[in-house]
Design a protein around this motif. Structure first.
Motif, PDB file in Angstrom:
ATOM      1  N   GLU A 137       0.817  -1.220   0.000  1.00 18.65           N
ATOM      2  CA  GLU A 137       0.000   0.000   0.000  1.00 18.65           C
ATOM      3  C   GLU A 137       0.849   1.267   0.000  1.00 18.65           C
ATOM      4  O   GLU A 137       0.500   2.264  -0.649  1.00 18.65           O
TER       5      GLU A 137
ATOM      6  N   LEU B 113       0.509   4.123  -2.996  1.00 14.06           N
ATOM      7  CA  LEU B 113       0.119   5.495  -2.690  1.00 14.06           C
ATOM      8  C   LEU B 113       1.231   6.486  -3.035  1.00 14.06           C
ATOM      9  O   LEU B 113       0.964   7.607  -3.462  1.00 14.06           O
TER      10      LEU B 113
ATOM     11  N   VAL C 212      -7.759   0.259  -6.694  1.00 16.82           N
ATOM     12  CA  VAL C 212      -7.806  -0.771  -5.658  1.00 16.82           C
ATOM     13  C   VAL C 212      -8.676  -1.908  -6.170  1.00 16.82           C
ATOM     14  O   VAL C 212      -9.829  -1.700  -6.531  1.00 16.82           O
TER      15      VAL C 212
ATOM     16  N   PHE D 277      -6.428   7.430   0.457  1.00 22.54           N
ATOM     17  CA  PHE D 277      -5.936   7.367   1.833  1.00 22.54           C
ATOM     18  C   PHE D 277      -6.899   8.050   2.806  1.00 22.54           C
ATOM     19  O   PHE D 277      -7.200   7.516   3.877  1.00 22.54           O
TER      20      PHE D 277
ATOM     21  N   PRO E  83     -11.300   6.280   2.006  1.00 23.75           N
ATOM     22  CA  PRO E  83     -11.483   4.981   1.347  1.00 23.75           C
ATOM     23  C   PRO E  83     -12.969   4.725   1.112  1.00 23.75           C
ATOM     24  O   PRO E  83     -13.803   5.020   1.969  1.00 23.75           O
TER      25      PRO E  83
ATOM     26  N   VAL F 181      -5.443  -0.192   2.581  1.00 20.65           N
ATOM     27  CA  VAL F 181      -4.583   0.970   2.821  1.00 20.65           C
ATOM     28  C   VAL F 181      -3.756   0.766   4.088  1.00 20.65           C
ATOM     29  O   VAL F 181      -2.691   1.356   4.252  1.00 20.65           O
TER      30      VAL F 181
ATOM     31  N   ARG G 247      -8.169   6.656  11.580  1.00 16.10           N
ATOM     32  CA  ARG G 247      -6.801   6.375  11.163  1.00 16.10           C
ATOM     33  C   ARG G 247      -5.870   6.251  12.364  1.00 16.10           C
ATOM     34  O   ARG G 247      -6.022   6.931  13.371  1.00 16.10           O
TER      35      ARG G 247
END
Length: 364
Positions: A196, A200, A208, A224, A227, A236, A273
């Protein structure tokens, strides 16, 4: 440019590519990300003409590639294991395609030398042209493989996990080199990877792929930050996903009420995240979990901290060293891990990101 419409492929009755459509721009670096078995390499082989589709059509510059053999598609293919001729020198390997291609082979030795040496200069191997393949490092072999492909001036260069066989330092250097070379030649690259970070960092756009279908196509920053599904969030590898039930502006997760800046009533998954979670942060209005610390991992510029989830498994928080000194946590002790509700993403019962126009605009 290339356009793929309704591509299908099965092996022994098992679907590998399912009704896939994709548009590839001229002069674009497109990375294709997905787990093992997602159909990445199969898609590349279908484009290259090394496999025949069960349905669908591939167009290159408006002309169909149906029934056109691989060597007549004006495409280049760089394989993970290089596929170099061990009995030849670097120069001979790069020159091979120019001499022996079926369409317009070069016979003028002066023209061959000029083209090969220009390409070796571009990939940084001009001083190694007389070496045998066995005398080269992994990174040098990868450059020879790339030079051999690009010297024939393909319209699109297909790269199947080109950095997968390299160590971490070589992989990082070659990633920079690939972008530099592509920009210098203005050739479209379609780069398959299961990494990933690589996808990126290198792509102008990221595709994807999972179970033979495209889950999301977008700029790396969009993939990122937003998603399109829980699947993409997992690929990711930057999100904690908590299952539960949304209730207006709150999300219930295993006896925890997590606030959300919007309507959470249809939510079944709550995502945050790793780098947005803060340890021992007391902030009014923050969402938080109290969890036992398990262990940490030092990764150079960042540290990952792992905690027990209230249900099963683990979740993680990430700290970049530029934000402050590393935290010293005690294994088995409980800590408060918090984050801003504005940073959370919600996904519905199908795993799709929920449409919140105000929130989407803010994230973009």
């Amino acid at each position: 440019m290339m356009e793929i419409k309704g591509l299908k492929k099965s092996f022994a009755g098992k679907l590998a590519i399912s009704d896939l459509s994709l548009f590839i721009e001229d002069n674009e670096y497109l990375t294709l990300l997905g787990p093992s078995g997602s159909g990445k390499s199969t898609l590349l082989r279908l484009i290259a003409g090394l496999e025949q589709p069960d349905g669908g059509t591939i167009y290159l510059d408006g002309e169909t590639l149906d029934n056109r053999p691989a060597h007549q598609r004006s495409l280049g293919f760089v394989q993970q294991k290089y596929a170099l001729f061990p009995h030849m020198t670097v120069f001979e390997n790069v020159a091979f395609g120019l001499k022996y291609r079926q369409d317009n082979p070069l016979e003028d030795s002066g023209e061959i030398h000029k083209n090969v040496r220009n390409m070796l200069d571009l990939v940084g191997l001009s001083d190694l042209e007389n070496r045998r393949v066995g005398q080269l490092s992994g990174g040098q072999k990868q450059r020879v493989s790339l030079a051999r492909t690009l010297v024939c001036q393909p319209k699109i260069c297909l790269l199947d996990e080109p950095l997968g066989a390299l160590d971490a330092n070589l992989r990082e250097r070659m990633a920079i080199e690939l972008r530099r070379i592509r920009e210098a030649l203005q050739v479209t690259f379609l780069h398959v990877t299961g990494n990933e970070t690589e996808a990126l960092a290198m792509g102008d756009r990221v595709v994807v792929l999972n179970k033979g279908q495209i889950c999301q196509i977008d700029k790396p920053s969009k993939v990122f930050a937003t998603p399109s599904s829980t699947e993409v969030a997992r690929f990711v590898n930057a999100y904690n996903l908590f299952p539960g039930e949304g209730q207006e502006s709150r999300f219930s997760y295993y006896h925890h009420e997590l606030p959300y800046a919007g309507d959470a009533s249809r939510a079944c998954y709550y995502g945050i995240r790793y780098d947005q979670m803060k340890i021992s942060a007391d902030k009014a209005g923050a969402a938080c979990l109290t969890a036992k610390f398990i262990t940490s991992e030092f990764e150079g510029a960042r540290i990952k901290y792992f905690f027990e989830r209230p249900d099963t498994g683990v979740f993680e928080a990430e700290m970049h060293l530029g934000e402050g000194d590393p935290m010293i946590l005690v294994q088995g002790e409980e800590y408060r891990v918090s984050w801003s509700p504005e940073d959370a993403l919600l996904f519905d019962i199908s795993g799709s990101i929920m449409n919140d126009s105000n929130r989407t605009e803010a994230l973009q």
